[in-house]
Design an enzyme around this catalytic site. Structure first.
Site, short mmCIF file in Angstrom:
data_model
loop_
_atom_site.label_atom_id
_atom_site.label_comp_id
_atom_site.label_asym_id
_atom_site.label_seq_id
_atom_site.Cartn_x
_atom_site.Cartn_y
_atom_site.Cartn_z
N SER A 67 -57.58 17.59 10.45
CA SER A 67 -56.93 16.84 11.53
C SER A 67 -55.46 17.20 11.74
CB SER A 67 -57.01 15.33 11.23
OG SER A 67 -56.34 15.02 10.01
N GLY A 114 -54.31 22.76 14.99
CA GLY A 114 -55.23 23.38 15.93
C GLY A 114 -56.12 22.40 16.66
N TYR A 115 -57.40 22.77 16.75
CA TYR A 115 -58.36 21.95 17.48
C TYR A 115 -58.64 20.62 16.78
CZ TYR A 115 -59.51 25.36 21.06
OH TYR A 115 -59.46 26.20 22.15
N GLU A 124 -52.01 19.84 3.25
CA GLU A 124 -50.69 20.34 3.59
C GLU A 124 -49.76 20.33 2.37
OE1 GLU A 124 -50.19 21.68 6.39
OE2 GLU A 124 -51.95 20.99 7.47
N ASP A 140 -57.90 18.39 -0.46
CA ASP A 140 -58.78 19.54 -0.27
C ASP A 140 -60.15 19.04 0.17
OD1 ASP A 140 -60.31 21.82 -0.40
OD2 ASP A 140 -60.00 22.16 -2.55
N ALA A 141 -60.52 19.30 1.40
CA ALA A 141 -61.79 18.81 1.94
C ALA A 141 -62.99 19.41 1.22
CB ALA A 141 -61.89 19.11 3.43
N TYR A 160 -66.41 29.64 17.56
CA TYR A 160 -65.84 30.49 18.60
C TYR A 160 -66.72 31.72 18.76
CZ TYR A 160 -62.39 33.39 21.10
OH TYR A 160 -61.75 34.18 22.03
N TYR A 213 -64.40 40.12 15.03
CA TYR A 213 -64.63 38.68 14.96
C TYR A 213 -66.13 38.35 14.98
CZ TYR A 213 -63.93 33.72 15.38
OH TYR A 213 -63.96 32.38 15.12
N THR A 226 -53.46 29.45 17.48
CA THR A 226 -53.48 28.55 16.33
C THR A 226 -53.05 29.34 15.10
OG1 THR A 226 -55.77 29.02 15.69
CG2 THR A 226 -55.43 27.29 17.34
#
Length: 392
Positions: free
Chosen positions: A47, A50-51, A73, A108-109, A225, A235, A275
Site C-alpha cells: 500500500s 505505485g499502484y 519501508e 514483510d508481507a 502487466y 518483460y 514506478t
C-alpha cells in the site's frame, strides 16, 4: 534527527534519500473528491507505493474502505526513511480525515509472522474482509516453509537480448544507450517465479480462509502487466513474464478455492506507469517516455486506473474482462494506433534526437517525484524533519 536540507543523491534510477515534505505532497496530489460513505473492509498488500498506494487512496476516498495496508519501508536513521514511509504517514492522515478505520503495518508481507499479525488484527477489529488487493514488487522472498531465499532477475528467456534504454547523466542530461542481457537459466527463472508469481498471494488467501475471515462474496485481485511488443523480450516474454503468467494462473486456482464463500480472484492488467519497480526494467523508461510523448495527458495515471478498478470490483461499473478473465485497465495503452506511433518513434530515435521523440523531461520529473523531489509547491531549500514516526 535534526532538521536538515534534503537533496537528491544516488545514481541511475535509485536515489538514497527521500524528501518528507515532497512525499507528502505527492499523496496530496492524488486526492479525489470523497464519496462520504462507509464501505467494505479491505486488505491492501503493497500500500505504500505505485499502484498499491493509488488503490489505497482511491478505495478510501471513493468507496470508504476500512481495513489494513501493508508496506515494507526503511525507517529514518543515518539517511532519511524511504519514500513509502512518508507516503504512508500522509495516507494515514487522509484516512483519519475521511473518518476511515484504516491501519498501516510496516512488515514483510512474505513472512508468516506478518500474516499472523494481520489476521489477528482483522479478526479483532473487523471480523473479516471483503477485498484483498495484492500489489507486491520485491527483489527477493524467503519461503516460510523451507527458509530458502529466492532472488528475482530481469532477463530474457531463450536467447540474449539487446534493447535501447533511457538513462540520465549526473547533470540530468538524457542519454540513449544500448543494454544487452544474457538469457536466464532454469534456476533463475524458477527463482523469479518464486518471488513474483502467485505463491505468496495464494498463501494469504489460504491463511484468511483457514481463520474464517473471508466474507461472503469476497474478491481478490493481483496486479499484473502485459505491455508493448517493444519491451516484451525483457518483460512479458522474459523472467518477469513467466512470474506474471504464474500469477494469472493462480487466479483461476483461487477462484475455485473461493467457491465456498461465493468469491472470485482476478488479475488486473494495468497500464504503463513510472514506478520504483518499473524504472528497474531495461527499456521501460524509454518506452514510457515515448508513450507519454504520443498520448500526452491521455496517459492514464495509476490513480485514474485504480478508480476504475474499484468501480468494477464494487459493481459501480461493469467488469471489463478479456478472454482469459483478466480485468483490463490497459486498453488505452495497447490501442493499435498508439502502439504504432510509439514504435515509429522507437525506430527513429537516436542519441541526438531523444528529446524530439520522447518526453524525457516529464519522465525525469515523475521519477524524482517518486522520492519526493521536483514536486510543485515544495521549497527544497527549507530544512525539514526526516525523523517522523510510522502512523499508529
Amino acid at each position: 534527527m535534526a532538521e536538515r536540507i534534503v537533496r537528491p543523491t544516488g545514481r541511475g534510477f535509485l536515489l538514497l534519500d527521500s524528501h518528507p515534505t515532497g512525499c507528502v505532497a505527492t499523496v496530496e496530489q492524488m486526492r479525489v473528491p470523497p464519496a462520504g460513505k462507509t464501505g467494505p473492509t479491505a486488505l491492501i498488500i503493497g500500500s505504500s507505493a505505485g499502484y498499491g498506494l493509488a488503490a489505497t487512496i482511491a478505495g478510501l476516498a471513493r468507496h470508504g474502505i476500512r481495513g489494513i495496508g501493508i508496506g515494507f519501508e526503511r525507517p529514518p536513521g543515518r539517511r532519511t526513511a524511504t519514500a513509502g514511509w512518508y507516503r504512508t504517514i500522509a495516507t494515514a492522515g487522509l484516512a483519519t480525515e475521511l473518518g476511515s478505520d484504516f491501519t498501516f503495518l510496516n512488515a514483510d508481507a512474505f513472512a508468516d509472522e506478518t500474516k499472523q499479525e494481520t489476521l489477528d488484527l482483522i479478526a479483532k477489529r473487523f471480523g473479516g474482509i471483503d477485498y484483498l488487493i495484492y500489489s507486491v514488487a520485491a527483489p527477493r522472498r524467503t519461503d516460510p516453509d523451507t527458509g530458502t531465499t529466492y532472488s528475482s532477475v530481469i532477463k530474457p528467456l531463450g536467447a540474449p537480448h539487446t534493447t535501447k534504454t533511457l538513462e540520465f547523466d549526473s547533470d540530468g542530461t538524457p542519454a540513449l544507450r544500448s543494454l544487452s542481457a544474457d538469457p536466464a537459466d532454469e534456476a533463475e527463472t524458477e527463482s523469479t517465479v518464486k518471488v513474483m508469481g502467485g505463491e505468496d498471494w495464494s498463501r494469504w488467501i489460504a491463511a484468511l480462509s483457514d481463520r474464517g475471515l473471508l466474507r461472503d462474496g469476497f474478491q481478490t485481485v493481483a496486479l499484473t502487466y502485459i505491455g508493448s511488443r517493444l519491451t516484451s523480450a525483457i518483460y512479458r516474454d522474459g523472467t518477469i513474464g513467466a512470474a506474471k503468467a504464474h500469477l494469472e494462473a493462480t487466479a483461476t486456482t483461487l477462484t475455485e478455492r473461493l467457491s465456498g464463500v461465493h468469491g472470485r480472484a482476478f488479475t488486473s492488467v494495468n497500464g504503463a506507469a513510472v514506478t520504483q519497480a518499473s524504472t528497474a526494467i531495461p527499456g521501460i523508461a524509454l518506452y514510457v517516455s515515448l508513450l507519454r510523448a504520443v498520448l500526452g495527458d491521455r496517459l492514464q495515471s495509476p490513480m485514474e486506473q485504480s478508480i476504475r478498478l474499484w468501480d468494477q470490483l464494487t459493481g459501480a461499473a461493469p467488469l471489463d474482462l478479456d478472454e482469459q478473465g483478466r480485468i483490463r485497465l490497459d486498453r488505452w495503452e495497447l490501442e493499435p494506433a498508439v502502439q504504432d506511433a510509439v514504435a515509429e518513434r522507437w525506430s527513429a530515435i537516436t542519441p541526438d534526437t531523444i528529446t524530439e521523440h520522447a518526453d524525457v523531461d516529464w519522465f525525469r520529473s515523475q521519477f524524482r517525484a517518486l522520492y519526493g523531489f521536483d514536486v510543485p509547491g515544495v521549497d527544497y531549500d527549507r530544512p525539514v524533519e526526516p525523523d517522523l514516526p510510522w502512523p499508529t
